[in-house]
Design a protein around this motif. Structure first.
Motif, mmCIF file in Angstrom:
data_model
loop_
_atom_site.group_PDB
_atom_site.id
_atom_site.type_symbol
_atom_site.label_atom_id
_atom_site.label_comp_id
_atom_site.label_asym_id
_atom_site.label_seq_id
_atom_site.Cartn_x
_atom_site.Cartn_y
_atom_site.Cartn_z
ATOM 1 N N ASP A 43 0.810 -1.208 0.000
ATOM 2 C CA ASP A 43 0.000 0.000 0.000
ATOM 3 C C ASP A 43 0.850 1.266 0.000
ATOM 4 O O ASP A 43 0.403 2.311 -0.500
ATOM 5 C CB ASP A 43 -0.921 -0.008 1.234
ATOM 6 C CG ASP A 43 -1.855 -1.226 1.215
ATOM 7 O OD1 ASP A 43 -2.178 -1.688 0.113
ATOM 8 O OD2 ASP A 43 -2.204 -1.721 2.306
ATOM 9 N N THR A 44 2.041 1.205 0.562
ATOM 10 C CA THR A 44 2.898 2.398 0.643
ATOM 11 C C THR A 44 3.739 2.509 -0.622
ATOM 12 O O THR A 44 4.435 1.556 -1.011
ATOM 13 C CB THR A 44 3.830 2.299 1.856
ATOM 14 O OG1 THR A 44 3.031 2.147 3.042
ATOM 15 C CG2 THR A 44 4.688 3.550 1.988
ATOM 16 N N PRO A 45 3.683 3.652 -1.301
ATOM 17 C CA PRO A 45 4.508 3.811 -2.514
ATOM 18 C C PRO A 45 5.993 3.615 -2.191
ATOM 19 O O PRO A 45 6.481 4.026 -1.144
ATOM 20 C CB PRO A 45 4.211 5.241 -2.961
ATOM 21 C CG PRO A 45 2.891 5.588 -2.331
ATOM 22 C CD PRO A 45 2.844 4.860 -1.023
ATOM 23 N N MET A 46 6.717 2.970 -3.097
ATOM 24 C CA MET A 46 8.147 2.707 -2.920
ATOM 25 C C MET A 46 8.864 2.978 -4.247
ATOM 26 O O MET A 46 9.266 2.066 -4.967
ATOM 27 C CB MET A 46 8.376 1.262 -2.469
ATOM 28 C CG MET A 46 9.810 0.977 -2.022
ATOM 29 S SD MET A 46 10.313 1.985 -0.626
ATOM 30 C CE MET A 46 9.096 1.503 0.599
ATOM 31 N N PRO A 47 8.965 4.270 -4.641
ATOM 32 C CA PRO A 47 9.589 4.584 -5.929
ATOM 33 C C PRO A 47 11.104 4.418 -5.863
ATOM 34 O O PRO A 47 11.720 4.532 -4.816
ATOM 35 C CB PRO A 47 9.201 6.038 -6.160
ATOM 36 C CG PRO A 47 9.019 6.606 -4.783
ATOM 37 C CD PRO A 47 8.508 5.490 -3.928
ATOM 38 N N GLY A 48 11.709 4.151 -7.016
ATOM 39 C CA GLY A 48 13.153 4.032 -7.145
ATOM 40 C C GLY A 48 13.558 4.054 -8.594
ATOM 41 O O GLY A 48 12.727 4.015 -9.507
ATOM 42 N N VAL A 49 14.863 4.101 -8.818
ATOM 43 C CA VAL A 49 15.416 4.130 -10.171
ATOM 44 C C VAL A 49 15.782 2.712 -10.555
ATOM 45 O O VAL A 49 16.805 2.181 -10.098
ATOM 46 C CB VAL A 49 16.639 5.071 -10.246
ATOM 47 C CG1 VAL A 49 17.217 5.078 -11.663
ATOM 48 C CG2 VAL A 49 16.267 6.480 -9.822
#
Length: 864
Positions: free
Chosen positions: A731-737
């Motif tokens: 549910d928690t966004p976890m953005p990355g490259v």
């Protein structure tokens, strides 16, 4: 009255006559003292007799104040021996003077004449009572003192005259004795030309007895001139000496008969300058000159021999000064004899650091006690050091003292250099021979070991044979340890030599290598670096202990080394070798041999492992081909059946009238199987790209949580088919490259793996993390993975279960591992057999540390 006066005058006349008689008698007695040989005691006895004295003493005081008894009357012999105190003493020490009532008359006798100095005399007369003498007697005694004074003066003069005559006679006798005993001919002439004296030797030398007896000096000179070779010169010199009375000089006279005389002419002058004449001394030096000529010839001959001799000859006095220095010494040192004459030889010929020692050694040698044979260095004028072998000899005089030290030496510099070069050459040959023999032995050992290792497909057996070979020729103790793929070591073998068995016949217990140890095989296995202890310290690092009846204790080795088995940059194991004290220490050559032996053993182990891996790879390849064939055969079969059904409808013309559902079902089957085949092909292509290093990443900002939710939705049909419930916690966004497609592939493979082995039980997928790292967990409750296979499941074509029960190529987890590593992350598994498995992937949110071109400046999101 007149008669009475006449009697008185007669009586006075008689007294006067008696007094004169006594005075005359005593004066005559005093005159006897003129003779120095007459003792004073007889005179004093006459005085005592004539005057009625008990004791008469004659005392004399010298310049130093000492009192001496010159004569006495009335004293015993014992009293005469008593010492007399100084003039200040109150009493004399004689017992005869101790009688009571003695009366003393003292008559001084002073001014004893010229030459007497401060000497004084006193005449002491002792009476037993006041003498019954006329008063005139006292005056007579005083006049007698004057007579005595005059007698003493003449006595002294007469004594000196006698002494002078005696001295003159003594001197004359001595002169005549010396003159006659002299080896020289002596002639003394007066200033007017008269011959005063001559000795016998003069007559013997010239043979002119008649001319000498004539006492004419001129006649004697003429006779002598006729005997010499140069008469005119002789007469001229004689005339010159007589003309100049104060001159003296030497001349050499050569006689016509061949004799040679040395003439010395000198004036005879007293201490007060009185000229008495001239003395001429002649010495026959014919024999001396002949001896000197012979000695000179001998010296010249000796010098010629010494100068032509090749040996070094040096003559030194007891102080170390150079007396003789032959030509060989001059040639060696570069110094001439005149440069070094009378100098101490150590000042220029000895190196500075050796001078003090050489000086001390020569002081002993000069006493005749030093070494006769020794070697030492000489320093040349140019500063070159020459090694000299010396032989010394001390020459002693008549008294036995050392007068000269003769040193005979040989320059052995070149000889010693040649000997050293010969010894060095021989040593080099010995060393070369020893090295060749050692190299031959090492080569033979390596050749035999290589033969044992060459054809060995099972490296453990070959290594045991090599260890047995080393303890026969190279070591007393040898162990071989190998590492497996999991970096766990295994001790393959431990071997002991017969010598070590004899020292430690019981069992030797060796602890396994400690990978955390500071020294020993464990450190070599850990770091892949060799260890070499030629002096055997610390031996405790080997961990060898004695066991059995001989008692426990550490086994001490004189020297040991441990070398790693390195192949293609990896440590495969270690060989440890040790020697006991009896076998000696290891050196660099043995260390190099051990490293070469380890290199060959590592090559054999690596080749064997590569062979095993190749065999395993071939087996895996065959299994993979079988699986791939099976995996490809199923969709191909479905495709063929669907296509055959459509072709059959087409040939019969029933395709147009066939139900739409039938045609649609066939096309769906074809599409599904085609996708399945495409997936298999893409998987193979991914593996090929990964192994070839051609896998490219397209980095962009991706939300891992959203991607997981999308994939979960895509797997809904498959989950429904397998009746598996999927629980998504993202549910928690976890953005990355990251690379979206590769990240999708990672999640897809992990989820597919969980569905395949989950046995229909619930699956949980979770996304979490922090500002730096994103974490993905996929947990199933299926069959689980055994602990021994958890590492291998990430390898290509590896699987935890048989392919007979579970399909697939066995590449999914391998691809996941490779993709995660390229994205800069890591993947691990936690599992137990029968209790499911949890796969955890951790990825850096800023992307891999090395980004592909074009993305170096791409920033990762700050966080959810």
């Amino acid at each position: 009255m007149e008669e009475h006066c006449a009697d008185a005058d007669h009586k006075l006349t008689e007294e006067r006559l008696a007094l004169l008689s006594v005075l005359q008698e005593l004066t005559v007695a005093a005159l006897d003292l003129l003779n120095p040989n007459k003792p004073a005691d007889s005179f004093l006895s006459r005085v005592a007799e004539r005057l009625g004295c008990m004791v008469v003493l004659w005392l004399q005081t010298d310049e130093q104040g000492r009192v001496r008894l010159q004569g006495a009357s009335g004293l015993s012999t014992a009293s005469r021996q008593l010492p007399i105190p100084g003039p200040s003493a109150p009493e004399l020490p004689y017992p005869e003077l101790a009688l009571p009532g003695l009366v003393r008359w003292s008559v001084p006798i002073v001014d004893l004449g010229p030459g007497a100095g401060h000497v004084s005399s006193t005449l002491l007369l002792y009476f037993d009572r006041e003498p019954l003498l006329p008063r005139q007697y006292r005056g007579m005694v005083e006049r007698l003192g004057g007579v005595l004074r005059t007698a003493l003066i003449h006595r002294q003069l007469f004594a000196r005259t006698l002494d002078s005559e005696r001295d003159l006679h003594q001197q004359k006798t001595l002169f005549e004795s010396l003159s006659e005993a002299s080896v020289e001919g002596i002639l003394i002439a007066s200033p007017d030309g008269r011959i005063l004296t001559h000795n016998r030797r003069f007559v013997e030398m010239w043979g002119l007895e008649e001319e000498i007896q004539s006492a004419s000096h001129a006649r004697l000179l003429h006779a002598i001139s006729e005997l010499v070779e140069e008469p005119a010169r002789f007469l001229a010199r004689a005339a010159a000496f007589f003309e100049h009375v104060n001159t003296s000089g030497h001349d050499e006279l050569r006689l016509k008969d061949g004799r040679v005389f040395d003439q010395y002419n000198a004036p005879v002058v007293s201490a007060d300058g009185v000229h008495y004449g001239r003395a001429v001394y002649f010495r026959d030096i014919t024999a001396r000159q002949r001896t000197e000529r012979e000695l000179q010839r001998e010296r010249d001959f000796s010098s010629a021999i010494l100068d032509t001799a090749r040996a070094l000859v040096i003559v030194l006095d007891p102080e170390g000064r150079i007396v003789r220095f032959n030509r060989a010494c001059q040639e060696v040192t570069g110094y001439s004899f005149e440069e070094l004459r009378c100098t101490h030889f150590w000042e220029r010929l000895q190196p500075p650091e050796e001078r003090e020692r050489v000086q001390a050694s020569y002081a002993v040698l000069a006493t005749g006690q030093g070494p006769e044979q020794y070697e030492g260095h000489w320093l040349t004028r140019e500063g070159e050091r020459r090694l000299i072998s010396w032989s010394s000899n001390a020459l002693r005089g008549e008294s036995g003292a050392v007068e000269y030290v003769i040193g005979t030496g040989i320059d052995i510099t070149e000889q010693r250099r040649a000997e050293q070069e010969r010894d060095q050459t021989f040593q080099r040959e010995q060393q070369a021979r020893a090295r060749a023999e050692a190299q031959e032995a090492r080569s033979a050992l390596l050749a035999e070991a290589s033969g044992l290792l060459a054809d060995a497909l099972a490296p453990e057996d070959a290594l045991r044979s090599v260890a047995a070979l080393t303890v026969q020729r190279f070591a007393d103790w040898c162990t071989v340890d190998l590492l497996d793929r999991d970096h766990c070591f295994q001790r393959i073998t431990e071997a002991r030599s017969e010598a070590l068995r004899a020292v430690s016949p019981g069992k030797v217990l060796c602890a396994p290598p400690d990978l955390d140890a500071a020294h020993g095989p464990g450190r070599v296995l850990r770091l892949g670096e060799p260890e070499f202890f030629p002096e055997g310290c610390p031996s405790a690092a080997l961990g060898c202990m004695r066991g059995g009846q001989e008692g426990r204790g550490a086994v001490e080795f004189e020297s040991w080394m441990s070398v790693p088995l390195l192949a293609r940059g990896h440590t495969l194991g270690a060989i440890t070798l040790a020697r006991s004290e009896a076998s000696g220490r290891y050196g660099p050559a043995e260390f190099a041999l051990a490293q070469e032996l380890a290199r060959r053993a590592a090559m054999a182990v690596d080749n064997a492992r590569l062979y095993q891996q190749a065999q395993m790879a071939i087996g895996l390849r065959d299994e993979f081909l079988s699986i791939a064939s099976h995996e490809l055969k199923t969709p191909v079969t479905s495709l063929q059946l669907s296509v055959q059904g459509l072709m059959r409808l087409t040939r019969t013309g029933a395709l147009r009238t066939a139900p739409v559902e039938t045609v649609t079902h066939s096309l769906e089957v074809i599409e599904r199987q085609a996708k399945r085949m495409a997936k298999l092909v893409n998987t193979l292509l991914d593996v090929s790209r990964i192994h070839a290093g051609r896998l490219e990443l397209e980095l962009e900002e991706v939300d891992l949580a959203a991607l997981v939710r999308d994939i979960a939705a895509r797997f809904a049909p498959e989950l429904a088919t397998s009746s598996t419930r999927l629980l998504v916690r993202a549910d928690t966004p976890m953005p990355g490259v990251w690379d979206r497609s590769r990240l999708d592939q990672i999640v897809t493979n992990l989820l597919s793996n969980a569905i395949k082995y989950g046995e229909g039980r619930p699956i949980e997928i979770r996304v979490e993390g922090d500002d730096v790292t994103a974490r993905l967990e996929v947990r199933d409750q299926g069959i689980g993975i055994p602990a021994e296979r958890q590492v291998r499941i990430f390898h290509a074509f590896e699987r935890a279960v048989s392919s007979r029960h579970y399909g697939g190529l066995g590449l999914g987890l391998h691809i996941v591992n490779q993709l995660v590593e390229r994205l800069g992350g890591s993947v691990r598994v936690e599992s137990e057999a029968g209790r499911g498995a949890t796969f955890t992937v951790e990825l850096p949110r800023r992307g891999p540390s090395v980004s592909p071109p074009g993305l170096e400046g791409h920033a990762a999101p700050a966080g959810p």
